[in-house]
Design a protein around this motif. Structure first.
Motif, PDB file in Angstrom:
ATOM      1  N   ARG A 214       0.805  -1.220   0.000  1.00 41.43           N
ATOM      2  CA  ARG A 214       0.000   0.000   0.000  1.00 41.43           C
ATOM      3  C   ARG A 214       0.841   1.274   0.000  1.00 41.43           C
ATOM      4  NH1 ARG A 214      -5.093  -0.966   4.029  1.00 41.43           N
ATOM      5  NH2 ARG A 214      -5.883   0.741   2.730  1.00 41.43           N
ATOM      6  N   VAL A 215       2.095   1.180  -0.405  1.00 43.29           N
ATOM      7  CA  VAL A 215       2.954   2.359  -0.471  1.00 43.29           C
ATOM      8  C   VAL A 215       2.328   3.444  -1.342  1.00 43.29           C
ATOM      9  CG1 VAL A 215       5.169   3.209  -1.347  1.00 43.29           C
ATOM     10  CG2 VAL A 215       5.083   1.120   0.030  1.00 43.29           C
ATOM     11  N   GLU A 216       1.672   3.040  -2.423  1.00 43.66           N
ATOM     12  CA  GLU A 216       1.067   4.002  -3.356  1.00 43.66           C
ATOM     13  C   GLU A 216      -0.008   4.865  -2.705  1.00 43.66           C
ATOM     14  OE1 GLU A 216      -2.198   1.779  -5.898  1.00 43.66           O
ATOM     15  OE2 GLU A 216      -0.536   0.430  -5.453  1.00 43.66           O
ATOM     16  N   GLU A 217      -0.573   4.397  -1.598  1.00 46.01           N
ATOM     17  CA  GLU A 217      -1.668   5.116  -0.940  1.00 46.01           C
ATOM     18  C   GLU A 217      -1.175   6.220  -0.014  1.00 46.01           C
ATOM     19  OE1 GLU A 217      -4.397   2.476   0.982  1.00 46.01           O
ATOM     20  OE2 GLU A 217      -4.085   0.894  -0.496  1.00 46.01           O
ATOM     21  N   ASN A 218       0.133   6.256   0.229  1.00 43.16           N
ATOM     22  CA  ASN A 218       0.698   7.202   1.192  1.00 43.16           C
ATOM     23  C   ASN A 218       1.214   8.454   0.495  1.00 43.16           C
ATOM     24  OD1 ASN A 218       0.314   4.978   2.859  1.00 43.16           O
ATOM     25  ND2 ASN A 218       2.458   4.364   2.780  1.00 43.16           N
ATOM     26  N   PHE A 219       1.564   9.451   1.296  1.00 46.07           N
ATOM     27  CA  PHE A 219       2.171  10.677   0.779  1.00 46.07           C
ATOM     28  C   PHE A 219       3.687  10.657   0.913  1.00 46.07           C
ATOM     29  CE2 PHE A 219      -2.115  12.460   2.034  1.00 46.07           C
ATOM     30  CZ  PHE A 219      -2.566  12.640   0.737  1.00 46.07           C
ATOM     31  N   GLY A 220       4.277   9.487   1.129  1.00 42.39           N
ATOM     32  CA  GLY A 220       5.733   9.380   1.172  1.00 42.39           C
ATOM     33  C   GLY A 220       6.266   9.012   2.538  1.00 42.39           C
ATOM     34  N   GLU A 221       7.578   9.157   2.666  1.00 44.73           N
ATOM     35  CA  GLU A 221       8.270   8.681   3.868  1.00 44.73           C
ATOM     36  C   GLU A 221       8.416   9.739   4.952  1.00 44.73           C
ATOM     37  OE1 GLU A 221      12.988   9.296   2.892  1.00 44.73           O
ATOM     38  OE2 GLU A 221      11.936   7.756   1.751  1.00 44.73           O
ATOM     39  N   ASP A 222       8.173  11.002   4.621  1.00 47.42           N
ATOM     40  CA  ASP A 222       8.473  12.092   5.536  1.00 47.42           C
ATOM     41  C   ASP A 222       7.237  12.512   6.327  1.00 47.42           C
ATOM     42  OD1 ASP A 222      10.276  14.361   6.428  1.00 47.42           O
ATOM     43  OD2 ASP A 222       8.588  15.478   5.576  1.00 47.42           O
ATOM     44  N   PRO A 223       7.315  12.594   7.655  1.00 47.38           N
ATOM     45  CA  PRO A 223       6.134  12.950   8.447  1.00 47.38           C
ATOM     46  C   PRO A 223       5.661  14.384   8.221  1.00 47.38           C
ATOM     47  CG  PRO A 223       8.087  12.765   9.846  1.00 47.38           C
ATOM     48  CD  PRO A 223       8.471  12.225   8.507  1.00 47.38           C
ATOM     49  N   PHE A 224       6.590  15.312   7.946  1.00 45.22           N
ATOM     50  CA  PHE A 224       6.170  16.691   7.713  1.00 45.22           C
ATOM     51  C   PHE A 224       5.386  16.809   6.405  1.00 45.22           C
ATOM     52  CE2 PHE A 224       6.803  20.864   5.773  1.00 45.22           C
ATOM     53  CZ  PHE A 224       6.315  21.697   6.772  1.00 45.22           C
ATOM     54  N   LEU A 225       5.940  16.271   5.322  1.00 47.03           N
ATOM     55  CA  LEU A 225       5.246  16.323   4.030  1.00 47.03           C
ATOM     56  C   LEU A 225       3.913  15.597   4.111  1.00 47.03           C
ATOM     57  CD1 LEU A 225       5.171  17.027   1.008  1.00 47.03           C
ATOM     58  CD2 LEU A 225       6.366  14.869   0.577  1.00 47.03           C
ATOM     59  N   THR A 226       3.899  14.438   4.740  1.00 44.34           N
ATOM     60  CA  THR A 226       2.661  13.677   4.874  1.00 44.34           C
ATOM     61  C   THR A 226       1.611  14.465   5.647  1.00 44.34           C
ATOM     62  OG1 THR A 226       3.821  11.549   4.752  1.00 44.34           O
ATOM     63  CG2 THR A 226       1.658  11.553   5.796  1.00 44.34           C
ATOM     64  N   GLY A 227       2.024  15.121   6.709  1.00 37.59           N
ATOM     65  CA  GLY A 227       1.087  15.926   7.493  1.00 37.59           C
ATOM     66  C   GLY A 227       0.532  17.098   6.706  1.00 37.59           C
ATOM     67  N   GLU A 228       1.393  17.765   5.938  1.00 36.36           N
ATOM     68  CA  GLU A 228       0.938  18.921   5.161  1.00 36.36           C
ATOM     69  C   GLU A 228      -0.011  18.493   4.046  1.00 36.36           C
ATOM     70  OE1 GLU A 228       1.567  22.218   5.837  1.00 36.36           O
ATOM     71  OE2 GLU A 228       2.343  21.297   7.662  1.00 36.36           O
ATOM     72  N   MET A 229       0.319  17.425   3.336  1.00 35.50           N
ATOM     73  CA  MET A 229      -0.550  16.955   2.263  1.00 35.50           C
ATOM     74  C   MET A 229      -1.865  16.414   2.851  1.00 35.50           C
ATOM     75  SD  MET A 229       1.245  17.726  -0.367  1.00 35.50           S
ATOM     76  CE  MET A 229       0.565  16.918  -1.809  1.00 35.50           C
ATOM     77  N   GLY A 230      -1.762  15.723   3.968  1.00 35.79           N
ATOM     78  CA  GLY A 230      -2.973  15.224   4.620  1.00 35.79           C
ATOM     79  C   GLY A 230      -3.884  16.347   5.077  1.00 35.79           C
ATOM     80  N   HIS A 231      -3.303  17.391   5.624  1.00 31.30           N
ATOM     81  CA  HIS A 231      -4.093  18.538   6.062  1.00 31.30           C
ATOM     82  C   HIS A 231      -4.791  19.195   4.881  1.00 31.30           C
ATOM     83  CE1 HIS A 231      -4.711  22.807   7.253  1.00 31.30           C
ATOM     84  NE2 HIS A 231      -5.069  22.259   8.406  1.00 31.30           N
ATOM     85  N   ALA A 232      -4.103  19.281   3.748  1.00 30.56           N
ATOM     86  CA  ALA A 232      -4.707  19.865   2.545  1.00 30.56           C
ATOM     87  C   ALA A 232      -5.889  19.025   2.079  1.00 30.56           C
ATOM     88  CB  ALA A 232      -3.657  19.971   1.441  1.00 30.56           C
ATOM     89  N   TYR A 233      -5.743  17.708   2.146  1.00 35.77           N
ATOM     90  CA  TYR A 233      -6.839  16.827   1.731  1.00 35.77           C
ATOM     91  C   TYR A 233      -8.046  17.005   2.656  1.00 35.77           C
ATOM     92  CZ  TYR A 233      -9.419  12.643   0.428  1.00 35.77           C
ATOM     93  OH  TYR A 233     -10.406  11.784   0.011  1.00 35.77           O
ATOM     94  N   VAL A 234      -7.798  16.967   3.947  1.00 32.86           N
ATOM     95  CA  VAL A 234      -8.893  17.106   4.918  1.00 32.86           C
ATOM     96  C   VAL A 234      -9.606  18.441   4.726  1.00 32.86           C
ATOM     97  CG1 VAL A 234      -9.428  17.366   7.373  1.00 32.86           C
ATOM     98  CG2 VAL A 234      -7.871  15.555   6.621  1.00 32.86           C
ATOM     99  N   THR A 235      -8.844  19.502   4.547  1.00 33.61           N
ATOM    100  CA  THR A 235      -9.439  20.836   4.375  1.00 33.61           C
ATOM    101  C   THR A 235     -10.285  20.889   3.112  1.00 33.61           C
ATOM    102  OG1 THR A 235      -7.551  21.848   5.505  1.00 33.61           O
ATOM    103  CG2 THR A 235      -8.929  23.284   4.145  1.00 33.61           C
TER     104      THR A 235
END
Length: 553
Positions: A214-235
Motif C-alpha cells: 500500500r505504499v502508493e496510498e501514502n504521501f511518502g516517507e516524511d512525516p512533515f510532508l505527509t502531514g501537510e498533504m494530509g491537512h490539505a486533503y482534509v481541508t
C-alpha cells in the motif's frame, strides 16, 4: 418473541433507576425526572420540539438531549457499521435493478444503523436509490428518526465513476498542498451529490517499509510532508456545508484519517503484521502526520495491527498524542494500458475514463510529422521473451526509444477477485522491489540497439533496478497517474512541461539495502566492506530538473 422481550427490557432500562439509601442498601423506582414520555420518546412532555431535532441548536445540546432518549440497543446500533448490501443486491457493478429487501432493511437498521458502508461500484441511480431507501426508513420508521452516515472511498478520486487523480504518492511528489486541496474538493462534490457523508481518506501512513503493498496510498516517507498533504486533503474535502444544511453545520463531508497509527511499517512488509518500535519513533515519526492533518478531521480509522505488542485499537500511547520532430518508438505493455496504471482504489472499468500513454503521445503529436512505432515488448507478468525482437526492431527503426515498465495494480473489483494478479495494492505485498517478468531484459535489449533510450517507470512504489539508472539515457518516474496521465507524460517527454516533481520517497538499490528513508540518526554503523559500490539510491526530495521554486519550513 425475543425481539419483543428485548424492546421491553430496553424500555425498563430507561424508565427505572436505582436509589441508594443511607444504610448502604438500594431500591429501584420509576423515574419521574425525564422531560419526554416513554411511549413517545421523540416528543417532549410539554409538546415542544425536542432539542435534538432543532437544527439551530448547538451540536452539544442536541447530543445531550438525544442520549437519554436512546435505549441500549439503539446506542449499540450506532456503534456497529452497517452495509447497504443488507437490503440491496450489490454483487454486479453493471446491474441497475432498483429493488430492495424490506426484511433485510429492517434487520440491518435494528442492529447497524449509525454508519453504513455504501462504497460500491454501481450505477449512480442505484446508489441514490439505496441511500434514499435507508435514510427514509431511519427517519420515518424508527422511534427517534436518527439518520445514518453513508460511507465511501475517495483516496485519489471518488470511487464510483468519479474523477481520477494520481495516486497519493504521486500527488505528494508535487509538494503542492493548494492543488491537492482543490482535488479533494472535487471528491466531496461528487460523493455528496449521491448522498454520501463520509470518505475513507486520507492515508497518513509513512512509506518506510517499501515491500508493503500500500505504499502508493501514502504521501511518502516524511512525516512533515505527509502531514501537510494530509491537512490539505482534509481541508479540501470538509470545507463548506452540505446542500440544504443548517447554519450550524461544520462540514459537508467527513474525512477519515487512517490508519492510526504506524500501520505502514509492518514486519516483513506484510499487510496488518505487527509493527515494532519505541516511544520516540512513534511520537517523532508516526504520530506527527495525524497531529497536523487530523485535528479537524471528523473521523479517524484505527490501524488493524499492533504496535510494540499492543493492538492499535486499544493502544493508549497512540490515543494520548494527538523536441525537433524526431522519429521515436514507444515500447512496453504499460504504454497502452490504463486499468493497471491508475493504481488501486479506482472503480470498475476506470480505464474507459482515461488517456493511455500511447493515446496521449498520439494526441500530442497529432499535428506533427513525427511517427510512433509501437511494440508491446513483453507482458508485465510474463517471463516470455518472444515479443522482445519486435521491440528491438521498432527501436532500430527509430531515433529515440521510450520504454515503459514498472508495477501494476487493479481496480477495487478485480484486485480482490481470486486468480487475478498485481504487484501493488492492498494485500499485495512483495519480497522483491525489482521488475517482474521479462521487463528488465526488454529494457536491456532495446538499449543494446545503441539508440537513445528513455525508461519510464510507471509504478506505485520505488522500483529497485540499478542497471536502468546506470545505463538508460534518461529515467522518468511516473507514479500511478490520473485520467490525463498519458498526455501529461507526452508533455514531459517532449519538453512542453518541466518535470518539476520531487521524490516523496527514497529509491533503494535493491530490497537488501532497505530501509533507505533519509531521516534517521546517522551513526553507529561500522563499515568493513569487500567492495564499495554506488548504492544507486535516489533520496527523498530528488528533482531531475533545476528547481524554479523554494520552500520555507
Amino acid at each position: 418473541m425475543f425481539a419483543k422481550i428485548s424492546v421491553l427490557l430496553a424500555f425498563l432500562s430507561l424508565s427505572l433507576r436505582s436509589i441508594a439509601k443511607a444504610d448502604g442498601s438500594s431500591h429501584v423506582e420509576v423515574r419521574d425526572d425525564l422531560h419526554f414520555p416513554f411511549h413517545a420518546r421523540a416528543t417532549n412532555n410539554d409538546g415542544s420540539l425536542p432539542v435534538y431535532k432543532n437544527s439551530k441548536s448547538s451540536i452539544e445540546d442536541r447530543v445531550n438531549d438525544l442520549l437519554p432518549r436512546m435505549t441500549l440497543d439503539e446506542k449499540v446500533a450506532q456503534l456497529i457499521q452497517g452495509d447497504i448490501d443488507g437490503w440491496m443486491d450489490m454483487s454486479d457493478p453493471l446491474d441497475d435493478t432498483l429493488m430492495f429487501n424490506q426484511t433485510g432493511l429492517e434487520q440491518m437498521m435494528a442492529q447497524k444503523a449509525g454508519a453504513i458502508w455504501g462504497g460500491y461500484l454501481a450505477k449512480w441511480d442505484k446508489i441514490v436509490f439505496a441511500i434514499t431507501v435507508g435514510q427514509k426508513y431511519l427517519m420515518e420508521n424508527t422511534t427517534l428518526g436518527i439518520p445514518a452516515l453513508f460511507q465511501t472511498e475517495g483516496l485519489h478520486g471518488f470511487t464510483d465513476n468519479g474523477t481520477i487523480w494520481p495516486s497519493p504518492i504521486g500527488l505528494a511528489a508535487s509538494f503542492n498542498t493548494d492543488l491537492l486541496q482543490q482535488a479533494a474538493a472535487t471528491i466531496a462534490d461528487e460523493a455528496e451529490g449521491l448522498g454520501y457523508s463520509q470518505v475513507f481518506a486520507p492515508v497518513l501512513d509513512l512509506s518506510r517499509e517499501l515491500r508493503w503493498g500500500r505504499v502508493e496510498e501514502n504521501f511518502g516517507e516524511d512525516p512533515f510532508l505527509t502531514g501537510e498533504m494530509g491537512h490539505a486533503y482534509v481541508t479540501g474535502l470538509q470545507a463548506g456545508r452540505r446542500r440544504n444544511a443548517s447554519s450550524t453545520a461544520i462540514a459537508r463531508m467527513a474525512s477519515t484519517c487512517k490508519h492510526f497509527a504506524a500501520f505502514g511499517s509492518p514486519q516483513g512488509g506484510l499487510n496488518i503484521a505487527q509493527v515494532s518500535g519505541g516511544e520516540r519513533e512513534l511520537r517523532t515519526m508516526f504520530l506527527k502526520p495525524f497531529n497536523r492533518a487530523c485535528v479537524e478531521s471528523l473521523a479517524i480509522m484505527t490501524a488493524y495491527s499492533s504496535y510494540d505488542g499492543i493492538p492499535a485499537v486499544a493502544n493508549t500511547r497512540t490515543s494520548d498524542y494527538h523536441l525537433d520532430k524526431p522519429l521515436f518508438d514507444l515500447i512496453g505493455s504499460l504504454a497502452d494500458l490504463l486499468t493497471d496504471i491508475f493504481g488501486d482504489y479506482v472503480f470498475f472499468n476506470a480505464s474507459l475514463n482515461g488517456i493511455s500513454p500511447l493515446a496521449g503521445f498520439t494526441q500530442f503529436l497529432s499535428n506533427t510529422s513525427t511517427k510512433i512505432n509501437y511494440a508491446d515488448g513483453s507482458k508485465l507478468w510474463s517471463n516470455d521473451e518472444s515479443e522482445i525482437p519486435a521491440a528491438v526492431s521498432a527501436a532500430q527503426s527509430s531515433d529515440v526509444a521510450i520504454v515503459m515498465v514498472g508495477t501494476w495494480s487493479l481496480d477495487q473489483t478485480l484486485l480482490w477477485t481470486p486468480g487475478t494478479n498485481a504487484t501493488t495494492g492492498e494485500h499485495v505485498d512483495l519480497s522483491d522491489l525489482g521488475l517482474v517478468g521479462a521487463q528488465l531484459k526488454l529494457v536491456q535489449a532495446v538499449k543494446a540497439t545503441g539508440k537513445p533510450t528513455v525508461v519510464v517507470l510507471v509504478s506505485g512504489k520505488p522500483v529497485a533496478e540499478p542497471w536502468i539508472q546506470a545505463n538508460a539515457d534518461a529515467v522518468i518516474q511516473q507514479f500511478y497517474p490520473g485520467e490525463l496521465g498519458g498526455l501529461a507524460l507526452a508533455e514531459v517527454v517532449f519538453g512542453a512541461v518541466n518535470p518539476s516533481g520531487k521524490l516523496p520517497v527514497s529509491f533503494p538499490r535493491n530490497v537488501g539495502t532497505t530501509p533507505v528513508f533519509y531521516n534517521y540518526i546517522k551513526g553507529s554503523r561500522p563499515l568493513d566492506p569487500g567492495s564499495v559500490l554506488d548504492d544507486g539510491t535516489l533520496v527523498f526530495g530528488h528533482q531531475a530538473s533545476p528547481p524554479s521554486m523554494a520552500y520555507d519550513i
